[in-house]
Design a protein around this motif. Structure first.
Motif, PDB file in Angstrom:
ATOM      1  N   SER A  57     -10.582 -28.024   7.689  1.00 40.12           N
ATOM      2  CA  SER A  57     -11.340 -26.768   7.581  1.00 40.12           C
ATOM      3  C   SER A  57     -12.711 -26.917   8.229  1.00 40.12           C
ATOM      4  CB  SER A  57     -11.510 -26.367   6.120  1.00 40.12           C
ATOM      5  OG  SER A  57     -10.263 -26.206   5.512  1.00 40.12           O
ATOM      6  N   ALA A  60     -12.235 -26.995  11.898  1.00 41.62           N
ATOM      7  CA  ALA A  60     -11.899 -25.686  12.450  1.00 41.62           C
ATOM      8  C   ALA A  60     -13.132 -24.785  12.451  1.00 41.62           C
ATOM      9  CB  ALA A  60     -10.780 -25.041  11.630  1.00 41.62           C
ATOM     10  N   LEU A  61     -13.959 -24.932  11.430  1.00 40.98           N
ATOM     11  CA  LEU A  61     -15.142 -24.080  11.335  1.00 40.98           C
ATOM     12  C   LEU A  61     -16.052 -24.262  12.544  1.00 40.98           C
ATOM     13  CD1 LEU A  61     -16.930 -22.126   9.822  1.00 40.98           C
ATOM     14  CD2 LEU A  61     -17.852 -24.054   8.523  1.00 40.98           C
ATOM     15  N   THR A  66      -8.110 -23.452  14.995  1.00 41.50           N
ATOM     16  CA  THR A  66      -7.400 -23.852  13.786  1.00 41.50           C
ATOM     17  C   THR A  66      -6.158 -24.675  14.087  1.00 41.50           C
ATOM     18  OG1 THR A  66      -6.179 -21.780  13.862  1.00 41.50           O
ATOM     19  CG2 THR A  66      -8.129 -21.859  12.453  1.00 41.50           C
ATOM     20  N   PHE A  98       0.135 -26.579  14.284  1.00 42.89           N
ATOM     21  CA  PHE A  98       0.810 -26.340  13.016  1.00 42.89           C
ATOM     22  C   PHE A  98       1.516 -24.994  13.090  1.00 42.89           C
ATOM     23  CE2 PHE A  98      -3.092 -28.770  11.972  1.00 42.89           C
ATOM     24  CZ  PHE A  98      -2.463 -29.963  11.658  1.00 42.89           C
ATOM     25  N   SER A 100       2.838 -21.642  11.102  1.00 44.78           N
ATOM     26  CA  SER A 100       2.771 -20.838   9.888  1.00 44.78           C
ATOM     27  C   SER A 100       3.840 -19.749   9.934  1.00 44.78           C
ATOM     28  CB  SER A 100       1.382 -20.213   9.787  1.00 44.78           C
ATOM     29  OG  SER A 100       1.292 -19.452   8.618  1.00 44.78           O
ATOM     30  N   ASP A 117      -1.665  -9.064  10.575  1.00 46.11           N
ATOM     31  CA  ASP A 117      -2.885  -9.135   9.772  1.00 46.11           C
ATOM     32  C   ASP A 117      -2.919 -10.422   8.973  1.00 46.11           C
ATOM     33  OD1 ASP A 117      -3.948  -6.836  10.618  1.00 46.11           O
ATOM     34  OD2 ASP A 117      -3.658  -5.690   8.777  1.00 46.11           O
ATOM     35  N   TYR A 118      -1.777 -10.718   8.424  1.00 46.48           N
ATOM     36  CA  TYR A 118      -1.635 -11.918   7.614  1.00 46.48           C
ATOM     37  C   TYR A 118      -1.974 -13.157   8.444  1.00 46.48           C
ATOM     38  CZ  TYR A 118       0.986 -15.087   4.488  1.00 46.48           C
ATOM     39  OH  TYR A 118       1.389 -16.089   3.654  1.00 46.48           O
ATOM     40  N   ALA A 120      -3.774 -13.166  11.234  1.00 44.69           N
ATOM     41  CA  ALA A 120      -5.181 -13.109  11.632  1.00 44.69           C
ATOM     42  C   ALA A 120      -6.050 -13.630  10.487  1.00 44.69           C
ATOM     43  CB  ALA A 120      -5.569 -11.677  11.985  1.00 44.69           C
ATOM     44  N   GLN A 121      -5.655 -13.306   9.290  1.00 40.83           N
ATOM     45  CA  GLN A 121      -6.356 -13.781   8.098  1.00 40.83           C
ATOM     46  C   GLN A 121      -6.450 -15.307   8.081  1.00 40.83           C
ATOM     47  OE1 GLN A 121      -5.187 -13.272   3.661  1.00 40.83           O
ATOM     48  NE2 GLN A 121      -4.701 -11.394   4.719  1.00 40.83           N
ATOM     49  N   GLN A 122      -5.410 -15.945   8.584  1.00 42.18           N
ATOM     50  CA  GLN A 122      -5.391 -17.410   8.620  1.00 42.18           C
ATOM     51  C   GLN A 122      -6.050 -17.936   9.873  1.00 42.18           C
ATOM     52  OE1 GLN A 122      -1.526 -19.468   7.848  1.00 42.18           O
ATOM     53  NE2 GLN A 122      -0.788 -17.381   7.908  1.00 42.18           N
ATOM     54  N   SER A 123      -6.556 -17.041  10.711  1.00 49.02           N
ATOM     55  CA  SER A 123      -7.107 -17.450  11.999  1.00 49.02           C
ATOM     56  C   SER A 123      -6.099 -18.224  12.830  1.00 49.02           C
ATOM     57  CB  SER A 123      -8.365 -18.304  11.827  1.00 49.02           C
ATOM     58  OG  SER A 123      -9.199 -17.792  10.827  1.00 49.02           O
ATOM     59  N   PRO A 146      -4.993  -8.951  17.749  1.00 46.85           N
ATOM     60  CA  PRO A 146      -6.175  -9.790  17.905  1.00 46.85           C
ATOM     61  C   PRO A 146      -5.842 -11.192  18.380  1.00 46.85           C
ATOM     62  CG  PRO A 146      -5.606  -9.579  15.591  1.00 46.85           C
ATOM     63  CD  PRO A 146      -4.600  -8.774  16.350  1.00 46.85           C
TER      64      PRO A 146
ATOM     65  N   ARG B  53     -13.334  -9.635   9.379  1.00 42.09           N
ATOM     66  CA  ARG B  53     -12.351 -10.442   8.651  1.00 42.09           C
ATOM     67  C   ARG B  53     -12.991 -11.763   8.279  1.00 42.09           C
ATOM     68  NH1 ARG B  53      -7.137  -8.453  10.438  1.00 42.09           N
ATOM     69  NH2 ARG B  53      -7.802  -8.683  12.594  1.00 42.09           N
ATOM     70  N   SER B  56     -11.430 -17.919   7.379  1.00 39.85           N
ATOM     71  CA  SER B  56     -10.725 -18.699   6.359  1.00 39.85           C
ATOM     72  C   SER B  56     -11.143 -20.162   6.351  1.00 39.85           C
ATOM     73  CB  SER B  56      -9.223 -18.583   6.560  1.00 39.85           C
ATOM     74  OG  SER B  56      -8.887 -19.068   7.833  1.00 39.85           O
ATOM     75  N   SER B  57     -11.552 -20.674   7.495  1.00 36.56           N
ATOM     76  CA  SER B  57     -11.962 -22.080   7.536  1.00 36.56           C
ATOM     77  C   SER B  57     -13.239 -22.287   6.732  1.00 36.56           C
ATOM     78  CB  SER B  57     -12.198 -22.528   8.971  1.00 36.56           C
ATOM     79  OG  SER B  57     -11.031 -22.378   9.726  1.00 36.56           O
ATOM     80  N   LEU B  99       2.381 -20.261   4.422  1.00 29.90           N
ATOM     81  CA  LEU B  99       3.455 -21.238   4.470  1.00 29.90           C
ATOM     82  C   LEU B  99       3.404 -22.002   5.775  1.00 29.90           C
ATOM     83  CD1 LEU B  99       5.240 -21.298   2.092  1.00 29.90           C
ATOM     84  CD2 LEU B  99       7.066 -20.319   3.457  1.00 29.90           C
ATOM     85  N   SER B 100       3.367 -23.306   5.682  1.00 29.46           N
ATOM     86  CA  SER B 100       3.386 -24.120   6.884  1.00 29.46           C
ATOM     87  C   SER B 100       4.694 -24.892   6.973  1.00 29.46           C
ATOM     88  CB  SER B 100       2.206 -25.084   6.847  1.00 29.46           C
ATOM     89  OG  SER B 100       2.191 -25.865   8.002  1.00 29.46           O
ATOM     90  N   TYR B 118       1.474 -35.080   8.007  1.00 28.70           N
ATOM     91  CA  TYR B 118       1.214 -33.894   8.800  1.00 28.70           C
ATOM     92  C   TYR B 118       0.667 -32.779   7.915  1.00 28.70           C
ATOM     93  CZ  TYR B 118       2.580 -30.181  12.124  1.00 28.70           C
ATOM     94  OH  TYR B 118       2.613 -29.121  12.982  1.00 28.70           O
TER      95      TYR B 118
END
Lengths: 337, 337
Positions: A57, A60-61, A66, A98, A100, A117-118, A120-123, A146, B53, B56-57, B99-100, B118
């Motif tokens: 995290s 990624a920030l 990500t 990774f 998702s 959207d879901y 995008a929420q996770q970037s 996006p 938005r 998330s990170s 979910l990954s 991983y």
DNA sequence: AGCTACATTGTTAGCGCTAACACAATGGGG
DNA sequence: CCCCATTGTGTTAGCGCTAACAATGTAGCT
């Protein structure tokens, strides 16, 4: 290994143990060039000793990446999508990304937007959509999302990068194979449901091969991919004495057709030749073994990841979206020798 | 919506537009109690206007929660795993988790560790392993992993929370059903491969039902789940006149068996009764339709998420790991009426 | 010696967010 | 009319990491 500690070790802990600054640890982890080999070794030893793992995290920030790729799938119990997902997973992992997973809750624009959207929420950095219906591809092409998107099994779509198997070519080959037997006036077609691009591609290939050969083109019958629909519609086709060669749009439906033909007392391949599409592992063990078309889904997965990564690396490329078509391969078996 | 801007809006941008501090924006997003309704509305409007938005990170960094759950699967082209994954996906999303996906590159301890590494790299909060082989469950129980784990379809495993279908009960029901026909001295078994827990459970249930009824217990024959193995081994069984009732460990193999019996001229169900396991959608359209056992994989997925979330919320629970067994249901069809 | 070039390391300043605390503003109860 | 609890909001300090720059050291050259 590490001694039990109250909290997970961070970069500073490694740095302290190795007698360097945390930045040097970072450099080692990111393979920066200018680190003395001896220092690198000390750092690696310290990492090992503490069982240190970089916090994704935090990384990624600051990097704004990500390494997450989203996969939107509609129905994984279908053979093609499940196979494709496996190919995507392997390719993504090999490239350090990774995966998702998002299931599509229905085949609507709304569901599509929700899934995106879901992600995008996770970037997520990009997204592969395994959704073979026209409406999904249209939604994808219309809505501006996006993140970079690649469609899989989408047939040709305007303004959208697509990877798919050559449905048309595969269908053409099957029909040519059936006609080459020399004992069929034409080939009937039990098609997949309207609105599915693969179904449409197969219809196109079938029609083209018939027209090419100057044969009459009967009205196709539309099923829903299930064995049940193959059985029901197969019963109708079995009752039609004109039907002597049948191209079924997938193997599951072909299974139902074989059953309906058997019940109607029409022998395969003596009375009716039957061919399917997909080459599911069971096809070889149908009664009789099914002539069908093999699709290399693993390859499709691999290529779609490559295409997506290209778009992620070159964000605002002006090139039109490239598409990638994987050839299909006819597998001749006893149902249409 | 938002005007095109050089960079994505952040919380401070929303705060500025709404005339509040960024912390108030955070409070609105996290549904904290003490925010005046008027303020909340202003903030929501600003969010909408900017198309903001939350990152998330950054959020994960400070909360130490990624909301990521890993799923390790071995082979998604198998019906059960694919179905289970779909159930898991829906349940996870409903609970606000991502979910990954990780594919297992082979059924070894090493592959298992690799998959877990991983996931740890991504800071997944927990992990569901869909891996029905004994070796995987053993590896899982032995190796201490850095995150909570739930096994799916793992049979009973010591010290590991498991969700599975009642294989034993399902198998028992099938065998009782076959014996209830009253015309079989015993029931033969074409089992799944050694080392698969589901296969073992089905053998156990089959044996128990036979012993219960005081019938002889023939040596089971072991296939590999594929139609091909069902066909090959089915040919052997077809040649054995003692075989009048056959319990096959899954529907794919049963398909091969049906074919082998047909080729050997033994009619189903007149000469031989056949039953499978799984109730794949095609089973109803085999020749003849297959008696089999339905497993509610969606329910398995749902329960495994619940079990995992329990363990995530209560990290160091001293309770022994709970297991959860979903009942199976016999589906009688023409192959063993 | 003195200077430049480069390899190697350390220091500092955020990334965008939430938690913890600080600080008004309110509103009864004495 | 003050006191204190309560509500609403702002301020500050990190979370763990990387990028940018600063500061060394080290060698090669004149």
């Amino acid at each position: 290994m590490s001694s039990a500690s109250s909290r997970e070790p961070v970069m500073a802990d490694v740095a302290r143990l190795a007698g360097v600054s945390h930045q040097t640890v970072s450099r080692v982890l990111n393979s920066h060039p200018n680190v003395k080999p001896a220092t690198r070794t000390r750092v690696l030893v310290a990492i090992e000793e503490l069982g240190y793992r970089r916090n994704s995290s935090a990384r990624a920030l600051v990097t704004r990446r990500t390494s997450v790729i989203g996969v939107v799938a509609f129905d994984l119990t279908l053979y093609g999508p499940a196979r494709t997902l496996a190919g995507i997973e392997q390719a993504a992992r090999a490239q350090g990304y990774f995966l998702s997973m998002v299931g599509l809750q229905g085949v609507t624009r709304e569901a599509m937007r929700e899934a995106m959207d879901y992600l995008a929420q996770q970037s997520a950095e990009g997204c592969i959509v395994i959704a073979p219906q026209r409406i999904v591809v249209d939604a994808l092409a219309e809505l501006a999302f996006p993140l970079p998107v690649v469609a899989v099994e989408g047939g040709e779509a305007p303004g959208l990068p697509v990877v798919c198997v050559d449905q048309r070519g595969g269908a053409r080959d099957v029909v040519r194979h059936l006609l080459a037997q020399g004992r069929h006036r034409t080939v009937h077609h039990l098609a997949g449901p309207l609105g599915w691009l693969e179904a449409e591609g197969r219809v196109l290939g079938w029609r083209q091969a018939l027209e090419e050969a100057g044969r009459p083109v009967p009205e196709p019958v539309y099923g829903d991919w299930s064995s049940r629909s193959g059985y029901t519609l197969g019963a109708q086709l079995a009752a039609d004495p004109d039907v002597s060669a049948l191209f079924v749009a997938n193997d599951q439906m072909a299974l139902g057709v074989l059953r309906a033909l058997a019940e109607a007392g029409r022998r395969v391949p003596e009375d009716v030749s039957v061919a399917g599409f997909d080459d599911i592992p069971e096809a070889e063990f149908f009664t009789p073994p099914l002539t069908t078309v093999f699709q290399d889904f693993a390859e499709v997965g691999r290529r779609s990841i490559n295409l997506l990564l290209d778009r992620i690396e070159a964000p605002r490329s002006t090139e039109p979206p490239a598409s990638d078509i994987v050839p299909a391969r006819l597998i001749a078996r006893a149902s249409a020798p």
